[in-house]
Write an enzyme that holds these catalytic residues in place. Structure first.
Site, mmCIF file in Angstrom:
data_model
loop_
_atom_site.group_PDB
_atom_site.id
_atom_site.type_symbol
_atom_site.label_atom_id
_atom_site.label_comp_id
_atom_site.label_asym_id
_atom_site.label_seq_id
_atom_site.Cartn_x
_atom_site.Cartn_y
_atom_site.Cartn_z
ATOM 1 N N ARG A 187 41.732 42.643 38.900
ATOM 2 C CA ARG A 187 42.644 43.742 38.618
ATOM 3 C C ARG A 187 42.347 44.419 37.298
ATOM 4 N NH1 ARG A 187 47.458 39.905 40.019
ATOM 5 N NH2 ARG A 187 45.750 38.610 39.334
ATOM 6 N N HIS B 192 46.674 40.386 47.653
ATOM 7 C CA HIS B 192 45.852 39.299 48.191
ATOM 8 C C HIS B 192 45.302 39.690 49.570
ATOM 9 C CE1 HIS B 192 48.630 36.450 45.781
ATOM 10 N NE2 HIS B 192 47.456 36.377 45.200
ATOM 11 N N SER C 77 51.968 38.089 42.060
ATOM 12 C CA SER C 77 53.061 37.329 42.680
ATOM 13 C C SER C 77 54.247 37.226 41.727
ATOM 14 C CB SER C 77 52.578 35.922 43.056
ATOM 15 O OG SER C 77 51.553 35.989 44.002
ATOM 16 N N LYS D 96 50.454 26.355 36.175
ATOM 17 C CA LYS D 96 51.584 27.150 36.672
ATOM 18 C C LYS D 96 52.586 26.241 37.369
ATOM 19 C CE LYS D 96 48.955 31.342 37.668
ATOM 20 N NZ LYS D 96 48.480 32.220 38.737
HETATM 21 P P1 ADP Z 1 45.647 32.524 40.525
HETATM 22 O O1 ADP Z 1 46.597 31.395 40.502
HETATM 23 O O2 ADP Z 1 44.196 32.138 40.468
HETATM 24 O O3 ADP Z 1 46.005 33.665 39.598
HETATM 25 P P2 ADP Z 1 46.583 34.184 42.606
HETATM 26 O O4 ADP Z 1 47.283 33.637 43.802
HETATM 27 O O5 ADP Z 1 47.394 34.885 41.624
HETATM 28 O O6 ADP Z 1 45.752 33.028 41.990
HETATM 29 O O7 ADP Z 1 45.419 35.144 43.070
HETATM 30 C C1 ADP Z 1 44.366 34.734 43.868
HETATM 31 C C2 ADP Z 1 43.284 35.782 43.852
HETATM 32 O O8 ADP Z 1 43.778 37.039 44.287
HETATM 33 C C3 ADP Z 1 42.714 36.027 42.451
HETATM 34 O O9 ADP Z 1 41.338 36.258 42.598
HETATM 35 C C4 ADP Z 1 43.384 37.301 42.011
HETATM 36 O O10 ADP Z 1 42.592 37.999 41.087
HETATM 37 C C5 ADP Z 1 43.493 38.033 43.335
HETATM 38 N N1 ADP Z 1 44.566 39.008 43.316
HETATM 39 C C6 ADP Z 1 45.886 38.776 43.174
HETATM 40 N N2 ADP Z 1 46.576 39.931 43.206
HETATM 41 C C7 ADP Z 1 45.665 40.922 43.378
HETATM 42 C C8 ADP Z 1 45.731 42.348 43.467
HETATM 43 N N3 ADP Z 1 46.905 42.966 43.356
HETATM 44 N N4 ADP Z 1 44.585 43.049 43.642
HETATM 45 C C9 ADP Z 1 43.408 42.383 43.701
HETATM 46 N N5 ADP Z 1 43.272 41.065 43.611
HETATM 47 C C10 ADP Z 1 44.378 40.335 43.452
#
Ligand code: ADP
Length: 162
Positions: A91, A18, A129, A42
């Site tokens: 990703r 993030h 996460s 979630k």
């Molecule tokens: P969501 O609940 O929408 O999945 P996340 O908190 O998991 O939200 O992620 C928020 C944003 O960060 C999303 O756009 C996700 O694609 C991006 N993201 C999460 N982890 C990574 C990573 N390792 N590399 C690139 N982008 C990421």
């Protein structure tokens, strides 16, 4: 005119993946707002306040990045803060399908902003996460995945040593 971007997500908790996207967005826009949203699909591990606390600590070095939380539609939030873009990280192809759908829906709700996708850094390709939480629960080393300032607190919380 100030160009504001919104980086939305659950951030449960915020990872280096993030942070990499936020850092890159902060160079493309005048201001970035990281917004913690409740995803009804979630069930979160950390409360919104805990997640905001972690975000607060890791965002300290950035002078054009703020954070917030919102319990409504992202398209409405974007309008409320006057942002011109949503920035999301991608990703894998599996991310793409979901994000593609979200973007089309958001455009229906509010056609006045763009969703910008930044490709993940190779180091964070497999990082999410939920993977971090699994590793931490079994006392694995999460130093590659979680910013140092918040690592210990996350491990404590997940291993129930508090
Ligand atoms: P969501 O609940 O929408 O999945 P996340 O908190 O998991 O939200 O992620 C928020 C944003 O960060 C999303 O756009 C996700 O694609 C991006 N993201 C999460 N982890 C990574 C990573 N390792 N590399 C690139 N982008 C990421």
């Amino acid at each position: 005119m100030m160009r504001i971007a919104v980086c939305p997500g659950s951030f449960d908790p915020i990872t280096k993946g993030h942070l990499d996207i936020i850092n890159r967005a902060s160079k493309l826009f005048d201001k970035v707002i990281v917004v913690v949203l409740e995803n009804p699909a979630k069930s979160p591990t950390f409360s919104v306040n805990e997640r905001l606390g972690f975000i607060h600590r890791v965002l300290e070095p950035f002078d054009n990045v703020e954070y917030d939380t919102y319990d409504g539609l992202l398209a409405e939030y974007v309008k409320k803060v006057g942002a011109c873009a949503i920035v999301k990280g991608l990703r894998a192809v599996s991310d793409f399908e979901y994000e593609f759908q979200m973007d089309l829906i958001n455009k229906q709700l509010n056609p006045e902003f763009e969703t910008v996708f930044l490709n993940t850094a190779q180091d964070y390709l497999y990082l999410s996460s939920s993977i971090v939480k699994q590793v931490a629960m079994f006392n694995g080393d999460i130093s590659k995945f979680i910013p140092e300032e918040i690592r210990e607190d996350i491990v404590k919380r997940l291993c129930g040593e508090d």
